[in-house]
Design an enzyme around this catalytic site. Structure first.
Site: not given
Length: 527
Positions: A213, A219, A270-271, A357, A388, A503
């Site tokens: 954005k 990253e 973002g999420r 978040e 399992h 960050k």
């Protein structure tokens, strides 16, 4: 107008605290009225899904108090304020408009001199037109050949949601003849991630989607440069292999390195961005614009059910309120998401970010400390794999962990095999119902090692099949659940200051501008 207040100032909240431990699911589901409870403690969801909470530790008294809490906390009024464009993201002083990416519940929202409903519709149309042009060969690579693969570069909400949605629909699209292009994802700045993905790509026939954005995410920009090097080494034109999903003010906008840019804005976190261009570009290229449009329709239908004032008709609200009871009254620290569908293999990871978040906060919307716990730890894996693995702790561990099962009566491919008089899908569904009852009712045994206390609460979301519409409805259900819980706790569920400090310190390390402790740790790893 809604009044924002800490939960512990509400009379219904205080009453709720007195109802701790009053319901045993083991007793409820072992009684003569168990069948009646299972039928009545059920709410229709959008797109044919159902939310069943019969195995939760609630009764009529608890539900009545939760309904009172919803009313006193003005949860529906706050939701209305959100989708009508009030500034509910207090930390960043922004509106929250992700519902607008899939339809409009209320009035038009004007921001930055733009009708935001029209803006999101136009961006969706631009993506659809681009995807159609790629699929029909109007847009070709530098050799005049069609693209066959797409790879998204992004991190956090630019990766987790879109990746989970792609995996959820990949088999469905193949079975329904709407699969267009295989999708890949690069997120981790670890070069082994990018190198492994690039090695599996046919670079000459791949479109890369760079998602950021701000256009400044470290990253993502690192991975962009990493991929560009591979493209150039292959003798290819970077501008014929990259598009961007970004804001109109970012460095990625109007950049000659990209054959096209699609826009989002600061009102989409973002999420919460899977229904924006962040998910729209990759899903439309992979499966076609119609599949993405159906996905949006499912989410919009789920949003509509979230406006129901009666908690017994509002599955997201009921789910949220029961979660409040479990976290703040029963004092359970975690919730497990258990989809009995391999297609939802990455859905728990997306919900982990969405929930933790959003509501992992210890101050309220005004920045004041709060005196009660907020968001739980979220984790999960698909069944039956989890059975399992960590189910041992869920069944017999010292902590009780509420469970959210998701299941479908039909698989996506239509392919199955009969072994020992039942199909694999029947065996899968048998495991779901067995686990719900096992967790709830337990089992007494003379050998303490083989004894199960039971009274482990769970809910079940179920439907016929996981399709684009049911996936959209499922996604919006959890987005709205998280939103309602944030409203109750009076936290800002729409910023994420907790991801910023690391960050900043990483940048300090890279610029060699470090405090002593940071420098000492850096010397352990950076040579």
């Amino acid at each position: 107008m809604a009044t924002w207040a800490n939960a512990d100032t509400l009379s219904s909240w205080k009453k709720l605290q007195s109802l701790k431990g009053m319901v045993s699911v083991a007793d409820e589901l072992s009684s003569a009225d168990a069948v009646k409870r299972i039928k009545e403690y059920s709410i229709p969801m959008a797109e044919g899904l159902t939310y069943n909470y019969a195995a939760k530790q609630v009764n009529e008294q608890v539900l009545k108090t939760l309904a009172d809490l919803s009313e006193e906390a003005q949860l529906l009024e706050k939701f209305e304020a959100l989708y009508n464009g009030e500034v509910v993201n207090t930390g960043e002083k922004r509106m929250v408009l992700h519902q607008l990416t899939r339809g409009q519940l209320g009035k038009d929202v004007i921001a930055d001199g733009v009708n935001k409903r029209d803006f999101y519709i136009n961006e969706q149309k631009k993506i659809a037109d681009f995807a159609d042009a790629v699929h029909n060969g109007k847009i070709l690579n530098e050799k005049g050949e069609k693209y066959t693969q797409v790879c998204q570069i992004g991190i956090g909400g630019s990766d987790l949601g879109p990746r989970a949605m792609y995996l959820a629909l990949e088999n469905w699209a193949k079975a329904n003849n709407t699969f267009k292009m295989q999708a890949f994802f690069i997120s981790n700045v670890d070069p082994d991630d990018g190198a492994a993905v690039v090695a599996s790509l046919d670079l000459a026939h791949t479109i890369f989607i760079l998602v950021s954005k701000s256009g400044t995410t470290l990253e993502t920009l690192t991975n962009e440069s990493f991929v560009k090097n591979f493209i150039k080494q292959a003798g290819l034109d970077v501008s014929k292999h990259m598009i961007a999903v970004t804001s109109e003010t970012s460095p990625l906008a109007h950049n000659p390195d990209y054959m096209q840019a699609f826009y989002m804005d600061d009102y989409i976190g973002g999420r919460y961005s899977s229904t924006s261009g962040v998910g729209g570009a990759v899903l439309s290229l992979a499966f076609g614009p119609k599949v993405f449009a159906d996905f949006l329709d499912g989410a919009a239908a789920s949003d509509k059910t979230a406006t129901e004032k009666d908690i017994r008709k509002n599955p997201a609200l009921m789910d949220a309120l029961i979660g409040i009871y479990e976290r703040n009254v029963q004092e359970y620290p975690a919730t497990a998401i258990l989809p009995y569908s391999q297609a939802l293999s990455r859905f728990p990871a997306h919900l982990q970010q969405l929930d933790m978040e959003s509501n992992g906060k210890s101050v309220n919307r005004n920045g004041d400390a709060i005196n009660y716990v907020t968001g739980p730890v979220i984790f999960g894996e698909p069944g039956t794999n989890g059975q399992h693995s960590f189910y041992q702790l869920l069944h017999q561990g010292t902590n009780i962990t509420p469970l959210q099962f998701i299941a479908f009566s039909e698989n996506q491919t239509g392919k199955d095999v009969v072994i020992e008089n039942s199909t694999s899908q029947t065996k899968l569904c048998a495991n779901v119902v067995a686990q719900i009852v096992a967790f709830a009712c337990g089992k007494k045994d003379a050998d303490p090692n083989k004894s199960f206390a039971g009274n482990r609460p769970s809910s079940l979301i179920y439907g016929k099949q996981l399709t684009p519409k049911t996936l959209g409805a499922l996604l919006a259900h959890f987005e709205n659940k998280v939103m309602f819980q944030g409203f109750v706790w009076n936290v800002n569920s729409f910023d994420q200051e907790g991801v910023q400090l690391g960050k900043k310190l990483a940048k300090a390390v890279l610029s060699n501008n470090m405090e002593p402790a940071l420098k000492a740790f850096a010397e352990l790893l950076i040579k």
